[in-house]
Scaffold this motif. Structure first.
Motif: not given
Length: 228
Positions: A208, A195, A211, A61
């Motif tokens: 992730s 990601e 956020r 993240c």
């Protein structure tokens, strides 16, 4: 006695939305979607920039958040804040090394300041949750702002003081550690750009990306311009 289906579903979701439980060197093809080719800068190119180091939960993240910020040339996932030399992901995840999952941020000070990066750091996570960030629990997910010199230390401490004076978090205690950077260890290659490479991973979609999107909504003036 078997658990009701609703409890089983809740348990499955909790297990699927943990940074540790979603890592596998042999990632299933279902976790992947074709992504646009990304040209990464060489180490020689990166050496001309300044560096900053932060830990605020799962580094998948944190890396994605900082890479969305203008002036940031690269963010690298790794480990810092502990004593073990050359730690592995398994060791850090088991809480055996004292390290936290962290990122090394390469940035151009002509485009963004260290102070602004500190603001990004505090604005993109909850610094009041001790040894936890979202569904991830343990000291490896603790909040740490690292400094490489006294100037950076003063900036971090002054920002924390301002947050406290303005009661940004009410009466909650800011648990962020302010630590001198001793050594940063780059994480295993399969963690880098996780990601982007695994958009269908359940942790990425449930934790992730939300956020990252919350950060983007609150810090639009800091974001890189989208390339179409």
């Amino acid at each position: 006695m078997s658990l009701p289906k609703i409890l089983l579903s809740a348990l499955a979701l909790a297990l699927s939305t943990s940074c540790q439980s979603n890592t596998n060197k042999k990632v299933n093809s279902s976790d992947n979607q074709p992504t646009a080719a990304l040209v990464k800068p060489s180490q020689q190119d990166l050496d001309q920039y300044e560096t900053a180091y932060f830990a605020s939960g799962c580094f998948w993240c944190v890396e994605a958040i900082f890479e969305s910020v203008k002036g940031v040339k690269e963010a690298v996932s790794g480990y810092a804040g502990g004593s073990e030399k050359n730690p592995t992901y398994e060791q850090v995840g088991a809480g055996l090394t004292g390290h936290a999952e962290a990122v090394k941020v390469y940035y151009d000070p002509k485009e963004i300041s260290f102070t602004a990066l500190v603001q990004v750091f505090f604005g993109s996570h909850d610094p009041t949750t001790l040894n936890r960030q979202g569904p991830d629990r343990g000291p490896q997910y603790r909040s740490i702002a690292f400094y490489e010199n006294e100037k950076e230390k003063k900036i971090i401490e002054s920002y924390i003081k301002a947050l406290k004076d303005q009661k940004v978090y009410g009466n909650d205690t800011i648990t962020t550690e302010v630590m001198p950077l001793d050594k940063f260890y780059k994480a295993e290659e399969y963690h880098q750009d996780y990601e982007r490479k695994h958009p269908n991973n359940s942790y990425i979609t449930n934790v992730s990306v939300p956020r990252l999107n919350r950060f983007k909504q609150n810090f639009q003036e800091y974001l890189k311009k989208e390339v179409h």
